[in-house]
Enzyme design. Structure first.
Site, short mmCIF file in Angstrom:
data_model
loop_
_atom_site.label_atom_id
_atom_site.label_comp_id
_atom_site.label_asym_id
_atom_site.label_seq_id
_atom_site.Cartn_x
_atom_site.Cartn_y
_atom_site.Cartn_z
N ARG A 70 7.76 -15.68 -12.33
CA ARG A 70 8.00 -14.13 -12.19
C ARG A 70 7.58 -13.48 -13.58
O ARG A 70 7.43 -12.28 -13.43
CB ARG A 70 9.52 -13.93 -12.05
CG ARG A 70 10.04 -12.43 -11.61
CD ARG A 70 11.11 -12.31 -10.95
NE ARG A 70 12.47 -13.12 -11.32
CZ ARG A 70 13.41 -12.87 -12.22
NH1 ARG A 70 13.18 -12.10 -13.02
NH2 ARG A 70 14.28 -13.87 -12.48
N TYR A 81 0.04 9.86 -1.56
CA TYR A 81 0.32 8.83 -0.32
C TYR A 81 1.72 9.25 -0.10
O TYR A 81 2.78 9.26 -0.97
CB TYR A 81 0.05 7.61 -1.07
CG TYR A 81 0.81 6.58 -0.20
CD1 TYR A 81 0.20 6.32 1.09
CD2 TYR A 81 1.87 5.54 -0.64
CE1 TYR A 81 0.67 5.44 1.92
CE2 TYR A 81 2.14 4.72 0.49
CZ TYR A 81 1.80 4.65 1.70
OH TYR A 81 2.62 3.81 2.60
N ASP A 117 -2.86 7.54 -9.81
CA ASP A 117 -3.01 6.57 -8.78
C ASP A 117 -4.45 6.61 -8.55
O ASP A 117 -5.10 7.54 -8.03
CB ASP A 117 -2.26 7.10 -7.60
CG ASP A 117 -2.27 5.84 -6.39
OD1 ASP A 117 -3.52 5.21 -6.42
OD2 ASP A 117 -1.51 5.89 -5.92
N LYS A 142 -5.68 -2.36 -1.18
CA LYS A 142 -6.82 -1.55 -0.45
C LYS A 142 -8.34 -2.14 -1.14
O LYS A 142 -8.29 -3.47 -1.04
CB LYS A 142 -6.60 0.05 -0.87
CG LYS A 142 -5.25 0.40 -0.57
CD LYS A 142 -5.00 0.27 0.87
CE LYS A 142 -3.74 0.90 1.40
NZ LYS A 142 -2.60 0.46 0.85
C1 LIG Z 1 -3.21 6.04 -2.76
C2 LIG Z 1 -2.06 5.00 -2.30
N1 LIG Z 1 -1.25 4.52 -3.36
C3 LIG Z 1 -0.08 3.55 -3.04
C4 LIG Z 1 0.18 2.83 -2.08
C5 LIG Z 1 1.01 1.95 -1.61
O1 LIG Z 1 0.72 0.75 -1.90
P1 LIG Z 1 1.13 -0.71 -1.01
O2 LIG Z 1 1.01 -0.30 0.70
O3 LIG Z 1 0.22 -1.71 -1.43
O4 LIG Z 1 2.52 -0.83 -1.12
C6 LIG Z 1 -0.71 3.50 -0.76
C7 LIG Z 1 -0.79 2.75 0.33
O5 LIG Z 1 -1.12 3.15 1.55
C8 LIG Z 1 -1.74 4.20 -0.97
O6 LIG Z 1 -2.84 4.67 -0.06
#
Ligand SMILES: Cc1ncc(COP(=O)(O)O)c(C=O)c1O
Length: 400
Positions: free
Chosen positions: A66, A119, A191, A216
């Site tokens: 961890r 998101y 992000d 992704k």
């Molecule tokens: C732009 C973006 N940021 C963060 C996330 C969250 O990621 P996770 O699903 O890996 O927790 C997503 C999920 O679709 C996303 O599209």
């Protein structure tokens, strides 16, 4: 303790080389070419002297997975190299990375300024979870992004950006907004999930921390859930401590898949960008399509900005179909090659329907601000043959 193995002798200067070689240790005498999975929760220390050194802060040793694990560390090092960061911290998901970013920048009573176009999960984290910790968020609608400074107060500690956005692939000027954030002494968090470090490097543009849903494009094969933060040593030390104490660590098996995916990131992105550009042009010329959202098109509002800020225009294409909800539903159901799936960023091309997935439950006013309607369809373009992908879109549009 695991010995340090053979390492890349020269620092990679190009992303294509970083994808393949950065972070990879060729451990041990037999020196496997790939980084092995250290499938263990705990590590053996040679003696109490080593334990004492660890207790005093010496991180040449691994103690407990961890806290840190060699396979996870290799993935972190590769992503740090790609983002041009001093360090990175891997997490169990993109959401875990978002939470860590919020907790290292804010305390109870502090505020976040965030774009509204982010998101949906991040939006809910900011609106529904963080207020329970006394952290409030002010959202900037896209049309008011030029007035970002007005949303800051003396309590603002973090500016949160996401570009390009989901699903209308809007782009914001990271350098200009980072300047505003810096002026207000806020930590600028970006992000970079949609662009990947191959297309855009927010740290070079002035952000302090970059985060990803590595689920992704970084993973790239829709077979893992992971997240990552990257930035200065100081921010990443804080991120690691908070990740350790909130428990959102990445599993070593998952880190292995992430490492494997990262090796082909550069070629996947290159191929998918080429496909996406062809698809966007084909859709723009189609009579059943009312509007296409792709920053590579001159008709896109942020085309010039994307040209400046990104190396290419990305792998996501959205469009509004003529005929509204019924036509969108018929179109999606008639696709044969594009899978209906809520995620994105894999080698397979997928389609999603935002009003029933990423944007479900948002009221009409908010959907209008985000530019999303029941006619909006989102495509995550994969690495298949571009001609096959367009042919499938055309046959489904003809019967929508
Ligand atoms: C732009 C973006 N940021 C963060 C996330 C969250 O990621 P996770 O699903 O890996 O927790 C997503 C999920 O679709 C996303 O599209």
């Amino acid at each position: 303790m695991l010995s340090k193995g053979l390492r890349m002798k020269r620092k990679a200067s190009a992303d294509a080389t970083r994808c393949v070689h950065s972070g990879e240790d060729r451990h041990g005498q037999a020196a496997p070419l790939t980084t092995p999975i250290a499938q263990t929760a705990v590590f053996v220390l040679p003696d109490v002297k080593a334990l004492r050194r660890y207790a005093e802060g010496d991180r040449d040793f691994y103690l407990y997975s961890r806290y840190g694990n060699p396979t996870v560390a290799a993935a972190e090092e590769k992503i740090a190299a790609l983002e041009g960061a001093e360090a990175a911290v891997a997490t169990s998901s993109g959401m875990a990375a978002e939470l860590v970013a919020a907790l290292i920048t804010c305390q109870a009573g502090d505020e976040i300024v965030s774009m509204l176009d982010i998101y949906g999960g991040t939006l809910k984290l900011f609106e529904q979870v963080l207020p329970r910790c006394g952290i409030k968020t002010r959202f900037i609608p896209y049309h008011d992004i030029g007035n970002a400074g007005r949303y800051f107060s003396r309590k603002t500690r973090m500016l949160f950006l996401e570009t390009p956005t989901n699903p209308t692939v809007r782009c914001v000027d990271v350098a200009a907004l980072a300047e505003v954030g810096r002026k207000h002494k806020a930590c600028v968090v970006a992000d970079n999930t949609f662009a990947t470090p191959v297309l855009q490097k927010p740290l070079e543009l002035g952000a302090d921390i970059v985060i990803h849903s590595a689920t992704k494009y970084l993973g790239g094969h829709s077979d893992l859930t992971a997240g990552v933060l990257a930035g200065s040593k100081q921010w990443m030390e804080a991120a690691r401590q908070t990740m350790i104490l909130t428990g959102g660590c990445l599993d070593p098996g998952c880190a292995y898949l992430l490492l494997r995916g990262l090796k082909t990131l550069h070629v996947r992105v290159e191929r998918a960008c080429r496909n996406a550009a062809q698809i966007a042009e084909a859709l723009e010329a189609h009579a059943k399509v009312a509007r296409v959202y792709y920053p590579g098109l001159e008709s896109h509002e942020a085309h010039q900005l994307a040209r400046r800020q990104m190396k290419d225009f990305g792998m996501m294409v959205s469009f509004d179909i003529r005929g509204g909800e019924r036509a969108a539903e018929r179109f999606i159901d008639r696709l044969q090659l594009w899978y209906l799936a809520a995620s994105l960023g894999g080698v397979e091309s997928t389609v999603s329907y935002p009003v029933l997935s990423s944007h479900i439950g948002l009221g009409a006013k908010r959907l209008r601000l985000l530019g999303v309607s029941p006619s909006t369809v989102r495509l995550s373009v994969g690495i298949e043959d571009g001609g096959d992908l367009i042919a499938d879109l055309n046959q489904a549009l003809a019967r929508a």
